[in-house]
Design a protein around this motif. Sequence first.
Motif, short mmCIF file in Angstrom:
data_model
loop_
_atom_site.label_atom_id
_atom_site.label_comp_id
_atom_site.label_asym_id
_atom_site.label_seq_id
_atom_site.Cartn_x
_atom_site.Cartn_y
_atom_site.Cartn_z
N ASP A 137 0.85 -1.12 0.03
CA ASP A 137 0.06 0.41 -0.43
C ASP A 137 0.64 1.43 0.24
N VAL A 138 0.56 1.96 -1.00
CA VAL A 138 0.73 3.67 -0.28
C VAL A 138 -0.06 4.61 -0.56
N THR A 139 0.12 5.48 0.93
CA THR A 139 -0.83 6.46 0.98
C THR A 139 0.52 7.92 1.31
N ALA A 140 -1.11 8.21 1.70
CA ALA A 140 -0.73 9.52 1.90
C ALA A 140 -1.25 10.12 3.64
N VAL A 141 -0.79 11.07 4.67
CA VAL A 141 -1.80 11.87 5.38
C VAL A 141 -1.48 12.97 5.08
N VAL A 184 3.52 7.40 3.20
CA VAL A 184 3.29 6.38 3.61
C VAL A 184 3.67 4.99 2.92
N HIS A 234 3.22 1.03 3.25
CA HIS A 234 3.60 -0.57 3.68
C HIS A 234 4.28 -1.60 2.86
N HIS A 291 -0.47 3.18 -7.31
CA HIS A 291 -0.94 3.67 -5.90
C HIS A 291 -0.57 5.18 -6.08
N GLU A 327 -3.01 7.39 -6.86
CA GLU A 327 -3.80 7.73 -6.82
C GLU A 327 -3.55 8.57 -5.78
#
Lengths: 413, 204
Positions: free
Chosen positions: B52-56, B68, B70, B107, B110
């Motif tokens: 997973d790749v995402t951001a906060v 972030v 995972h 990812h 997105e």
Amino acid sequence: MAKEATEVSYGDVLNRVTRREDEMQFDKLSLSMGPSHPSTHGVLRLILDLDGEVVTRCEPVVGYLHRGDEKIAENMTYNQFVPYTDRLDYLAPLANNVAYALAVEKLAKLEVPARCQAIRVLVSEMSRISAHLMGLGAYALDLGAMTVFLYTFTEREKLYTLFEELTGARFTTSYTRIGGVARDLPEGWLRKVEKFCDQFLPVLDDCSNLLTRNRIFLDRAEGIGVISKEDAVGYGLTGPNLRGSGVATDLRKDCPYSGYENYEFDVPIGTKGDCYDRYLVRFEEMRQSVRIVRQVVKSMPDGPWYAEDAKKIFAPPKDKIMTSMEELIQNFMIVTQGPQMPEGEVYFEAENPKGALGFYIVSKGGGVPYRMKIRSPSFCNLSVLPKVAPGCLIADVVSVLGSLDFVMGECDR
Amino acid sequence: MSDEIIARLQERFAEVVPRDSLDWPAVNCPSGRWPDLASALKSEFGYAFLMDVTAVDWNEENPRFTVVYHFYSDERRGYLRVAVDCSNDIEPEVPSIAHLWPTADWHERETFDMFGIRFEGHPDLKRILMWEDYPYYPLRKEFPLAGRETDLPDSEVARETGAKVIGAPMMGGPFVAEGEGPMSESEPRGKDETWAEENPKRET
């Protein structure tokens, strides 16, 4: 005067065709398949560049079903988000409910009682069966085998009747709560589940007899859409699609959650990574799920079905709310402010029918997540298409799509 | 187990610092060292799966955006969380790792789509869930839940119909209250309940 017909031999025709071959070269055609196309199983659009009937480039366009679930999650309490998880992979809502509840409980460091864990495993496996029945039926239908679809849908309907009895809804179950489930198993329900298993396996064999050695089906599935081991791992494939390529990664075995370590089951894997292998893996997974379901039914523990000591997280029983002051206050706090969570961040993935459904939750304390990311397996599974589709015929694209078994509700969130 | 991997990472990359986490081992990595760390994770530390790749969006804090990642290792049977802070709050940017994991392609698209974080070196960074000309980044904290009025994706349809994408109705939604003050302002679900509020009496 009518022109006299001259007899032309087959060889002449062939010669003419070969001589005019250069004239028959077409320009490349760009074809938009979807967003409303029966074989795209939802609103997926594929931009296909075609050379004749052969795909040279494939670009999936997703996002038609984007609802902003992650934004919505930031604006409501943890329990209020449970119904939204139904609508992720809407073919296995119970499994989504369970995955979400486990993720939030991990944040709360909450351990639910054995009965609750067993119920969750049971419903997850039952929804795996129902999701795979749908996936296989639709795949067979895409390839022209309509009978199988009717068989699998009859079985799925039986499962849905069981879900309805358990949760009150066939489709949008919203069954779990943070710290437990919405209600205990109805009386006699487990016996019905067992009966379902007994009559289900012969039907599964019938379906297998219709497809597994079917020449037409084999021609459409075998050797089509081959995904190598490296690609499967690199593109983040999970679930049956990953295992179809021969990677034996199953989170139920590798990182057991909710008591999966107590049950015996095998993890089927493919050898070639083509559509046929993915089909076989799904078929065998259903048999293994039945095995797990039987074990759970047999060993269903008694006791509480929600975390009784989690006073700030799980609402007390209704009769206590009506009669006792403390429970009334407790219920009021949970309903208005949500289950209280500590500060921190967690990531949890569950092995769902479509693959690893992950939740990354950032909490700043209180009843509302600061940020929640949903890692959806269908999104990653679809991303492999630009790699797999080139070289396929258009008809093979339909087969590849069916074998990847994705759900757009989950892909677009 | 968790300390072991962090210690080994720190041995190899001095800039890596442990990060608070409730579950899996987690580290912070400066964006300059990120491509090296990512390739080492894949080749030396056995983290073959990028899950997973995402951001906060930390809103008022500095740095504002954190990307972030995972990773999953089937040898270790566990995950690793790597957080990379974006140094620039106005035009956040992080090096892409799409050349190492093809799954990072979508990812990262997105994350760009939702937060406006640019991934340097990404082969084709464009929107994925929203349409190409969409002007906002919806998961940023300043973006309202109801959405903002925007033009339709298809300009031809927009011209013919004069239609626009409008904000969603919030009335009746199960959304939590944001703050204090009159109900119509503090609570999205109460947006339409001005009729029920007692307004201070006007002086006659």
